[in-house]
Write an enzyme that holds these catalytic residues in place. Structure first.
Site, mmCIF file in Angstrom:
data_model
loop_
_atom_site.group_PDB
_atom_site.id
_atom_site.type_symbol
_atom_site.label_atom_id
_atom_site.label_comp_id
_atom_site.label_asym_id
_atom_site.label_seq_id
_atom_site.Cartn_x
_atom_site.Cartn_y
_atom_site.Cartn_z
ATOM 1 N N GLU A 146 -16.969 -14.866 -4.114
ATOM 2 C CA GLU A 146 -15.851 -14.701 -3.180
ATOM 3 C C GLU A 146 -15.067 -13.487 -3.653
ATOM 4 O O GLU A 146 -14.624 -13.445 -4.802
ATOM 5 C CB GLU A 146 -14.969 -15.943 -3.181
ATOM 6 C CG GLU A 146 -13.806 -15.845 -2.227
ATOM 7 C CD GLU A 146 -12.734 -16.857 -2.539
ATOM 8 O OE1 GLU A 146 -11.553 -16.488 -2.484
ATOM 9 O OE2 GLU A 146 -13.088 -18.007 -2.862
ATOM 10 N N CYS A 162 -6.486 -15.677 -2.035
ATOM 11 C CA CYS A 162 -7.644 -15.104 -1.349
ATOM 12 C C CYS A 162 -7.394 -15.004 0.156
ATOM 13 O O CYS A 162 -7.991 -14.162 0.827
ATOM 14 C CB CYS A 162 -8.878 -15.977 -1.583
ATOM 15 S SG CYS A 162 -9.100 -16.581 -3.252
#
Length: 524
Positions: free
Chosen positions: A265, A302
């Site tokens: 990620e 994120c």
């Protein structure tokens, strides 16, 4: 709770001589005790060899036994209490309330996967019985289930010292799948890592797990991580971090004689679309809500809303005024590490020097050497279409508003965006036709689509997706959060005409106690 700075190799604490390295207090930049051991090449070899030796035993354990192990880990993490919060706060600068919530999420993920193991649905069990008299050729007996890949390496994340690190979602899902885990701890929070590693080790001992089921090794720089990723016994990698770090791991894994998957990620600006009717109805509330989401946790999520798109007009002006006013009252916040703070200030400076961008909002002045000051910039849709590189992520509480001339220009901007973790629509009933037109584009763009909310905050549920097309993740077919995260560390195996005595218990005839598809029909 006393920290020793030791490594955890196959359930054994290991201390290395030498200076080691120390954590840095996020708020001051000063080193804090103790010194932490740096893993040697031999330590990496020992940890991976132990994981490889544990795999045949651990992967074949009954699902209930692995579920008990995960629940024991959750109990041990909960039992760490304030000692874990205090150390994580010192190393990350994150407030205690946030860390307490993250601790609950970390243990909750372990319990989620314990439930998943007991349900057995994740095995995707299928049975197609033989038809020996079928013409023109007999049909064989075929049975399928998913099996674990093998030992997995997990890299601790800087921005989530608990939920995406030593005992985080990657570790939980890999252990649930039946894969031993070797964690490369993040050098920004080694004390937090040691506390959690101790909890996992105690749980392994209490539940009778093989010694190589878990290891934690530390070391600043890239050599330890590279050694793990290139070791032929490691079969998959979990990573949360920068785009540069993730792509480097992908290259290492792809260049092995036998390539392996890297579930990384990496980078996402999480575009927010302010549709006309919603913007007209509640521009002020949207402006305030946007700033609250943007500045949460110093913007170090994120899913931070780093890009906003709206159509030029008085309603968008009202949104900008409200956001600017809210941002002016936003205090600066300690960032995770001096390096992250430096990268953030550099990114804001890059935007400030770009001729096509104008700064319209700013938070309160930095109150310390590692505090980030919120920032909001704007540019026209025309300028964005000429140079979409301005949408590159600035990790922190900074965002870019693109003022589109009309709906067509907004759609054109979408076409130039990279893959994202999330995309958010703020809409009213009058926006439904436009939203319906945009939705197929957003499905190609992002892994999670929100309506009338903000992307910060990722629920750990069965239906969650925390992933998306590159570069938000390295494999947009996967998720790192939610029950489906276990799929990353499994692969299908079919068994043809095996004697019943050799079949896995989940694939034998009779009631297996799990959901299965038998001769094409779902059954319990």
């Amino acid at each position: 709770m006393t920290l020793t700075g030791e490594l955890f190799i196959a359930s054994k604490r290991v201390k290395r001589d030498g200076g080691g390295f120390r954590a840095v207090q996020a708020s001051t930049g000063q080193e804090i005790e103790p010194a932490f051991s740096v893993a040697t090449t031999d330590d990496v070899e020992t940890a991976v060899a132990a994981a490889e030796a544990a795999f045949p035993v651990y992967s074949q354990m009954p699902r209930e036994k692995r579920a008990e192990f995960l629940e024991a880990i959750a109990d041990e993490i909960d039992a760490l209490g304030d000692a874990l919060t205090e150390r994580a706060h010192a190393e990350s600068g994150l407030p205690a309330a946030r860390l307490n919530g993250e601790r609950g999420r970390t243990s909750g993920q372990m319990r989620l996967f314990a439930r998943e193991l007991r349900l057995g649905e994740y095995l995707r069990a299928r049975i197609d019985h033989a038809i020996p008299d079928r013409q023109p050729a007999p049909k064989p007996d075929l049975r399928l289930r998913l099996v674990p890949l093998g030992p997995v390496t997990v890299f601790g994340a800087s921005n989530f010292p608990l939920a995406f690190s030593v005992g985080g979602g990657d570790t939980a899902s890999a252990l649930a799948a039946g894969c031993p885990v070797v964690v490369k701890g993040h050098s920004a929070h080694p004390g937090t890592a040691e506390l959690v590693a101790g909890a996992i080790t105690r749980a392994a001992e209490k539940t009778g797990m093989p010694k190589g089921v878990f290891s934690l090794i530390n070391g600043p720089g890239n050599s330890v991580g590279a050694a793990l990723v290139t070791d032929p016994r490691i079969k998959a990698v979990g990573f949360t971090g920068s785009r540069g770090g993730g792509t480097q791991l992908m290259k290492l894994a792809a260049n092995r004689p036998v390539p392996i998957p890297v579930y990384a990620e990496m980078s996402s600006v999480n575009p927010v679309f302010l549709l006309p009717a919603a913007l007209e109805a509640r521009a002020e509330a949207l402006g305030a809500g946007f700033v609250a989401s943007l500045t949460m946790g110093a913007g170090q999520f994120c899913t931070n809303p780093g890009l906003v798109l709206g159509i030029e007009g008085p309603a968008l002006d009202r949104f900008v005024t409200a956001a600017t006013d809210a941002m002016a009252g936003a205090p600066s916040q300690v960032m995770l590490t001096p390096g992250i703070h430096k990268a953030y200030t550099s990114g804001v400076a890059r935007w400030a020097s770009a001729p096509a961008l104008s700064q319209v909002g700013q938070g309160q002045e930095a109150a310390g050497p590692t505090c980030g000051q919120a920032a909001l910039f704007t540019m026209t849709g025309k300028d964005f279409l000429a140079d979409p590189s301005h949408a590159e992520e600035v990790f922190g509480a900074a965002s870019l508003l693109v003022r589109c001339a009309d709906v067509n220009e907004m759609a054109a901007v979408i076409g130039l965006l990279e893959g994202q973790l999330t995309a958010t629509l703020h809409l009213d009933d009058g926006d439904l036709d436009l939203a319906r037109q945009l939705l197929p584009r957003l499905e190609r763009l992002a892994g999670r689509i929100l309506a009338n909310g903000w992307p910060t905050g990722v629920e750990v549920t069965d239906a969650q997706v925390h992933g998306g097309p590159f570069p938000s993740t390295s494999d947009g077919r996967s998720t790192s959060v939610g029950a489906l995260a276990i799929d990353r560390f499994l692969r299908p195996v079919a068994y043809q005409d095996l004697p019943a005595a050799l079949l896995p218990v989940e694939l034998r005839d009779g009631d297996a106690g799990i959901p299965r598809r038998v001769d094409g029909k779902p059954t319990l």
